[in-house]
Enzyme design. Structure first.
Site, short mmCIF file in Angstrom:
data_model
loop_
_atom_site.label_atom_id
_atom_site.label_comp_id
_atom_site.label_asym_id
_atom_site.label_seq_id
_atom_site.Cartn_x
_atom_site.Cartn_y
_atom_site.Cartn_z
N HIS A 1 0.90 -1.15 0.00
CA HIS A 1 0.00 0.00 0.00
C HIS A 1 0.95 1.20 0.00
O HIS A 1 1.79 1.33 0.90
CB HIS A 1 -0.89 -0.04 1.26
N HIS B 1 3.32 4.24 0.29
CA HIS B 1 3.69 5.04 1.46
C HIS B 1 5.04 5.69 1.23
O HIS B 1 5.93 5.07 0.66
CB HIS B 1 3.72 4.19 2.74
P1 AMP Z 1 8.49 -0.72 3.21
O1 AMP Z 1 9.50 -1.76 3.60
O2 AMP Z 1 9.04 0.43 2.41
O3 AMP Z 1 7.26 -1.35 2.55
O4 AMP Z 1 8.02 -0.04 4.55
C1 AMP Z 1 7.12 -0.62 5.43
C2 AMP Z 1 7.35 0.04 6.75
O5 AMP Z 1 6.22 -0.20 7.56
C3 AMP Z 1 8.57 -0.47 7.51
O6 AMP Z 1 9.48 0.61 7.76
C4 AMP Z 1 7.98 -1.04 8.82
O7 AMP Z 1 8.80 -0.78 9.94
C5 AMP Z 1 6.65 -0.30 8.89
N1 AMP Z 1 5.61 -0.99 9.64
C6 AMP Z 1 5.24 -2.29 9.53
N2 AMP Z 1 4.21 -2.56 10.35
C7 AMP Z 1 3.92 -1.39 10.99
C8 AMP Z 1 2.94 -1.01 11.96
N3 AMP Z 1 2.04 -1.88 12.45
N4 AMP Z 1 2.94 0.27 12.39
C9 AMP Z 1 3.84 1.16 11.91
N5 AMP Z 1 4.77 0.87 10.99
C10 AMP Z 1 4.81 -0.39 10.52
ZN ZN Z 2 -4.27 -0.83 1.58
#
Ligand code: AMP
Ligand code: ZN
Length: 120
Positions: A102, A104
């Site tokens: 998703h 971000h």
């Molecule tokens: P990406 O690897 O670019 O897809 O980033 C995903 C990010 O989401 C990582 O930096 C994780 O630490 C973060 N993440 C995963 N689960 C959670 C959560 N429940 N709350 C906040 N951040 C999260």
């Molecule tokens: Zn989503």
């Protein structure tokens, strides 16, 4: 969120819906921003469109205003939580480090931001 915009079993859709807890930093009608659970910088905030797009390229292809807004929100967060300087990273694809499909943006800010490696 409307049913059309929501994707079952998407972690960030669940966070936006409040089904999974998060530490909210900012919210408006287009985006939701929250602290990354594993911060890599003094400030590490995720800026997430409320509508489900798989990655930032899909946002760019569908909604220029939303993409620009994500950058504006990143700037505002860096201003509020640090000195206004920031890195904005969009991992796009598994090989590039994307783990949540998703869209971000990672907003990284604070004193040692420049020395953070690009990938782990
Ligand atoms: P990406 O690897 O670019 O897809 O980033 C995903 C990010 O989401 C990582 O930096 C994780 O630490 C973060 N993440 C995963 N689960 C959670 C959560 N429940 N709350 C906040 N951040 C999260
Ligand atoms: Zn989503």
């Amino acid at each position: 969120m409307s049913e059309a915009a929501r994707v079952e079993d998407c972690l960030f859709c669940k966070i936006i819906d409040g089904q999974v807890p998060s530490s909210k930093v900012f919210e408006d009608d287009m985006v939701y921003a929250f602290n990354d659970i594993e911060p890599k910088a003094e400030v590490h905030v995720l800026v997430v469109p409320k509508h489900h797009y798989a990655n930032v390229a899909q946002v760019a292809a569908s909604d220029h205003e939303l993409l620009a807004h994500m950058v504006e929100v990143a700037q505002q967060i860096a201003q509020d939580k640090a000195d206004g300087q920031f890195r904005l990273i969009f991992n796009t694809g598994e090989q590039a480090g994307q783990s949540v499909f998703h869209a971000h943006g990672h907003v990284l800010a604070g004193s040692k931001t420049a020395s953070i490696p690009m990938a782990d």
